[in-house]
Write a protein that holds these residues in place. Sequence first.
Motif, mmCIF file in Angstrom:
data_model
loop_
_atom_site.group_PDB
_atom_site.id
_atom_site.type_symbol
_atom_site.label_atom_id
_atom_site.label_comp_id
_atom_site.label_asym_id
_atom_site.label_seq_id
_atom_site.Cartn_x
_atom_site.Cartn_y
_atom_site.Cartn_z
ATOM 1 N N TYR A 190 9.992 8.882 7.468
ATOM 2 C CA TYR A 190 8.936 8.877 7.266
ATOM 3 C C TYR A 190 8.654 8.761 5.403
ATOM 4 C CZ TYR A 190 7.516 6.948 11.948
ATOM 5 O OH TYR A 190 7.614 6.010 12.753
ATOM 6 N N THR A 191 8.292 8.053 5.260
ATOM 7 C CA THR A 191 8.390 8.607 3.747
ATOM 8 C C THR A 191 6.677 8.894 3.556
ATOM 9 O OG1 THR A 191 7.745 5.697 3.327
ATOM 10 C CG2 THR A 191 9.552 6.799 3.306
ATOM 11 N N HIS A 192 5.758 8.561 4.441
ATOM 12 C CA HIS A 192 4.571 8.797 4.003
ATOM 13 C C HIS A 192 3.901 9.290 5.757
ATOM 14 C CE1 HIS A 192 4.863 6.319 0.610
ATOM 15 N NE2 HIS A 192 4.004 6.941 -0.023
ATOM 16 N N ASN A 194 -1.343 -1.745 6.365
ATOM 17 C CA ASN A 194 0.178 -1.443 5.692
ATOM 18 C C ASN A 194 0.581 -2.719 6.131
ATOM 19 O OD1 ASN A 194 2.176 0.216 4.242
ATOM 20 N ND2 ASN A 194 2.825 0.741 7.183
ATOM 21 N N THR A 206 4.962 12.558 1.427
ATOM 22 C CA THR A 206 3.652 12.561 1.321
ATOM 23 C C THR A 206 2.445 11.949 2.307
ATOM 24 O OG1 THR A 206 4.603 11.801 -0.741
ATOM 25 C CG2 THR A 206 2.090 10.581 -0.456
ATOM 26 N N ASN A 264 5.642 0.622 2.708
ATOM 27 C CA ASN A 264 5.451 2.026 3.442
ATOM 28 C C ASN A 264 5.816 2.465 4.619
ATOM 29 O OD1 ASN A 264 5.637 2.572 0.529
ATOM 30 N ND2 ASN A 264 3.139 2.401 0.267
ATOM 31 N N LYS A 265 6.504 3.314 4.744
ATOM 32 C CA LYS A 265 6.673 3.358 6.507
ATOM 33 C C LYS A 265 6.202 5.125 7.154
ATOM 34 C CE LYS A 265 10.849 5.155 10.420
ATOM 35 N NZ LYS A 265 11.825 5.970 9.942
ATOM 36 N N ILE A 266 4.842 4.217 7.548
ATOM 37 C CA ILE A 266 4.174 5.388 6.895
ATOM 38 C C ILE A 266 4.162 6.039 8.448
ATOM 39 C CG2 ILE A 266 1.466 5.960 7.166
ATOM 40 C CD1 ILE A 266 0.894 3.405 4.968
ATOM 41 N N SER A 279 -1.031 -1.326 -0.760
ATOM 42 C CA SER A 279 -0.465 0.401 -1.106
ATOM 43 C C SER A 279 -1.172 1.694 -0.784
ATOM 44 C CB SER A 279 -0.443 0.637 -3.085
ATOM 45 O OG SER A 279 -1.756 0.832 -2.397
ATOM 46 N N PHE A 280 -0.189 2.899 -0.398
ATOM 47 C CA PHE A 280 -0.821 3.787 0.628
ATOM 48 C C PHE A 280 -1.667 3.719 0.106
ATOM 49 C CE2 PHE A 280 -0.266 8.817 0.674
ATOM 50 C CZ PHE A 280 -0.230 9.158 1.893
#
Length: 278
Positions: free
Chosen positions: A79-81, A132, A108, A2-4, A137-138
Amino acid sequence: MNKIAWVTDTSSGLQIGEKDTFVVPMGVILNDKHYQDQAELSVEEFYQLLKEYGDGAKTTQPNFQAIHDVYEEIERSGYTHVIAVHPSSKLTGSFQSSVIASQEVNVTSAVIDSKIGSYPIKAMIEAGKKMNEEGKSFDEIVETIKRYVKDAVLILNPKNLNQMKKSGRVSKTQSLMAGLLNIHLVLQFEDGSIYPIDKVRTKKKVVEAIKKHVEKNIAEFRPQEICVVYGGDEEEAEIYVEWLQATYPDIHIVSEILVPVAGVHLGYGTIGISWIKK
């Protein structure tokens, strides 16, 4: 992976500009002049000023707009999260502002009240970043950090009880009694607030008291790393660093300067020892 994006403020000790990390400056007021932590005043410059103008120093939390702007920037950057870790909501409003701001973007988000400050927040975020990179997982990262919130320890010996009394970090009665009786307090975070866990009369007894509490905790919960935080007085910090290195050679011992917003309330020369039980 994920791109956090990681969100916090300067009470975490993380530096503005770190990769994937959005650190919102808190404010400090010294000698009636306002500075943005890190942005306008380095930590070394801060402690030089605190040594001279410690009484009457104040802090200001990031305003809502500054935090909202960060979330909008995160959304624009793809960013996704988001995982935000903030200092205790009982001591500052950053957590509440972050919760509201996170709901106004299409990313998210998990906003976490660390119930503490300083090194533990930094340790939580660095652990999350590593997870990460390992492909966790997130949800797993968020749950792990929430577990760390329960396991974070910060023991402190404040040097300016007058400042703590003004800011409400310690009661007026505790401050008055300590002043009248020349008592030194040893404090610890518990569920987001700061409570005295020991009262002693001399500096030597302070060292003994802190060592006692550290030894008791480490015997039960052996962490991978222990951090000594110091409010400008590196020589005093070395007393604890050398003791920890000799006593726990299998544990990684680090030291770092106490974040300015904590230094304002606790005073120049404050010492703390911190770790996360794991």
